[in-house]
Design a protein around this motif. Sequence first.
Motif, mmCIF file in Angstrom:
data_model
loop_
_atom_site.group_PDB
_atom_site.id
_atom_site.type_symbol
_atom_site.label_atom_id
_atom_site.label_comp_id
_atom_site.label_asym_id
_atom_site.label_seq_id
_atom_site.Cartn_x
_atom_site.Cartn_y
_atom_site.Cartn_z
ATOM 1 N N ASP A 136 0.916 -1.814 0.162
ATOM 2 C CA ASP A 136 0.703 0.014 -0.032
ATOM 3 C C ASP A 136 0.878 1.391 -0.414
ATOM 4 N N VAL A 137 2.082 1.171 -0.058
ATOM 5 C CA VAL A 137 2.926 2.063 0.099
ATOM 6 C C VAL A 137 3.370 2.372 -0.733
ATOM 7 N N PRO A 138 3.177 4.247 -1.523
ATOM 8 C CA PRO A 138 3.863 3.920 -2.789
ATOM 9 C C PRO A 138 5.558 3.834 -3.104
ATOM 10 N N GLY A 139 6.107 3.334 -4.631
ATOM 11 C CA GLY A 139 6.869 3.261 -4.876
ATOM 12 C C GLY A 139 7.702 1.370 -4.890
ATOM 13 N N TYR A 140 6.735 0.886 -3.850
ATOM 14 C CA TYR A 140 7.217 0.089 -3.875
ATOM 15 C C TYR A 140 7.056 -1.240 -4.935
ATOM 16 N N ARG A 141 6.255 -1.424 -6.171
ATOM 17 C CA ARG A 141 6.554 -3.117 -6.797
ATOM 18 C C ARG A 141 4.490 -2.099 -7.456
ATOM 19 N N SER A 142 5.555 -2.049 -8.958
ATOM 20 C CA SER A 142 4.419 -1.885 -10.096
ATOM 21 C C SER A 142 2.806 -2.762 -9.597
ATOM 22 N N VAL A 143 2.144 -2.416 -10.635
ATOM 23 C CA VAL A 143 0.700 -2.801 -10.095
ATOM 24 C C VAL A 143 0.417 -4.373 -10.812
ATOM 25 N N MET A 144 -0.154 -4.928 -10.427
ATOM 26 C CA MET A 144 -0.004 -6.490 -10.668
ATOM 27 C C MET A 144 -1.539 -6.814 -11.043
ATOM 28 N N LEU A 145 -2.007 -8.773 -11.263
ATOM 29 C CA LEU A 145 -2.876 -8.815 -12.011
ATOM 30 C C LEU A 145 -3.106 -10.132 -11.154
ATOM 31 N N TYR A 146 -4.429 -10.324 -10.229
ATOM 32 C CA TYR A 146 -4.783 -11.426 -9.885
ATOM 33 C C TYR A 146 -6.033 -12.226 -9.762
ATOM 34 N N CYS A 147 -5.932 -12.979 -10.191
ATOM 35 C CA CYS A 147 -6.552 -14.042 -10.591
ATOM 36 C C CYS A 147 -7.653 -14.721 -9.396
ATOM 37 N N PRO A 148 -9.154 -14.467 -9.046
ATOM 38 C CA PRO A 148 -9.065 -15.125 -8.258
ATOM 39 C C PRO A 148 -9.561 -16.362 -8.333
ATOM 40 N N ARG A 149 -9.400 -16.973 -9.623
ATOM 41 C CA ARG A 149 -10.069 -18.011 -9.189
ATOM 42 C C ARG A 149 -8.242 -19.086 -8.895
ATOM 43 N N CYS A 150 -7.808 -19.128 -9.668
ATOM 44 C CA CYS A 150 -6.308 -19.448 -9.546
ATOM 45 C C CYS A 150 -5.421 -19.083 -7.711
ATOM 46 N N GLU A 151 -6.452 -17.920 -7.634
ATOM 47 C CA GLU A 151 -5.345 -16.913 -6.467
ATOM 48 C C GLU A 151 -4.165 -17.185 -6.880
ATOM 49 N N ASP A 152 -3.664 -16.644 -7.546
ATOM 50 C CA ASP A 152 -2.315 -16.238 -7.528
ATOM 51 C C ASP A 152 -2.173 -14.578 -8.418
ATOM 52 N N VAL A 153 -0.862 -14.250 -7.960
ATOM 53 C CA VAL A 153 -0.427 -12.964 -9.116
ATOM 54 C C VAL A 153 -0.032 -13.012 -10.099
ATOM 55 N N TYR A 154 -0.234 -12.110 -11.141
ATOM 56 C CA TYR A 154 0.475 -12.582 -12.251
ATOM 57 C C TYR A 154 1.014 -10.755 -12.877
ATOM 58 N N ALA A 155 1.945 -10.775 -13.669
ATOM 59 C CA ALA A 155 2.889 -9.216 -14.164
ATOM 60 C C ALA A 155 2.385 -9.203 -15.328
ATOM 61 N N PRO A 156 1.248 -8.140 -15.999
ATOM 62 C CA PRO A 156 0.470 -7.542 -17.290
ATOM 63 C C PRO A 156 1.860 -7.771 -17.993
ATOM 64 N N PRO A 157 1.162 -8.511 -19.486
ATOM 65 C CA PRO A 157 1.519 -8.385 -20.614
ATOM 66 C C PRO A 157 2.414 -6.763 -20.935
ATOM 67 N N SER A 158 1.680 -5.770 -20.886
ATOM 68 C CA SER A 158 1.602 -4.571 -21.587
ATOM 69 C C SER A 158 3.501 -4.470 -20.609
ATOM 70 N N ARG A 159 3.612 -3.309 -21.133
ATOM 71 C CA ARG A 159 5.010 -2.669 -20.670
ATOM 72 C C ARG A 159 4.395 -1.266 -19.944
ATOM 73 N N ARG A 160 3.288 -0.733 -20.687
ATOM 74 C CA ARG A 160 2.811 0.456 -20.412
ATOM 75 C C ARG A 160 2.323 0.178 -18.763
ATOM 76 N N HIS A 161 1.667 -0.884 -18.953
ATOM 77 C CA HIS A 161 1.398 -1.296 -17.348
ATOM 78 C C HIS A 161 2.277 -1.688 -16.059
ATOM 79 N N ALA A 162 3.518 -1.994 -16.390
ATOM 80 C CA ALA A 162 4.596 -2.571 -15.736
ATOM 81 C C ALA A 162 5.603 -0.357 -15.013
#
Length: 237
Positions: A136-162
């Motif tokens: 919740d603190v800014p500057g730690y890490r870029s946004v990730m994607l959470y899947c509610p089915r497998c309950e895991d997180v993934y890096a967004p495929p687009s570099r813009r979201h990184a």
Amino acid sequence: MEDQESSTYSESDVSTAYWIEWFLSLKGNEFFCEIDEEYITDRFNLTGISAEVPHYAEAFALMTDSLDDDLDSLPDAARIEIENSARHLYGLIHQRFIVTTRGLVKMFEKLRHAEFGRCPRVLCHNQAVLPIGLCDVPGYRSVMLYCPRCEDVYAPPSRRHAVIDGAYFGTTFPHLLLQVYPQLMPTKPNDRYVPKIFGFKIHSIAQEQRMQDEIQEEQKKRLAAAAASPAAAVPDS
């Protein structure tokens, strides 16, 4: 945390749209929803944020289209700082807004249309994902994607979201959304990928033996390293 493509714009770009409308139209900002004007102008909702944003007064005025001075008349360094502060300010307010009733409704609609993308795991069968921050603190890490089915997180495929700070979505949002809208909770996958060699499953005993061999090899290395250590040498009597 913005890329160069998103950080530059011409005066005509802003003159034809409000700042927030322009900001949301930038490539890479698709994960953001539009914050209600009433929420932004209620200073109670912004408690504590001013200390985290440089040039807060100017950034707030720019974001709400109430900046008295012409931004282009300022020195380049000052203009860029105010622009970046306005983006950072919007992101921090966004983190708070999306866990309100109105914010959850807006993010629910984006999820319903899979605007955040889909899980890259094959066995999740194109499950729609949600943006999440690992801190919740800014500057730690870029946004990730959470899947509610497998309950895991993934890096967004687009570099813009990184380059989008994960704190602008926070650690609470996706789980709260699924609690408020339980109908969105998918069934947990029962199928798992099974490794095979020439069509035959790898026997569990073979895997256990391989793990045991690895443990034994690691122990041998540790014993050899301890024996070679000067501390292990016996002092002369």
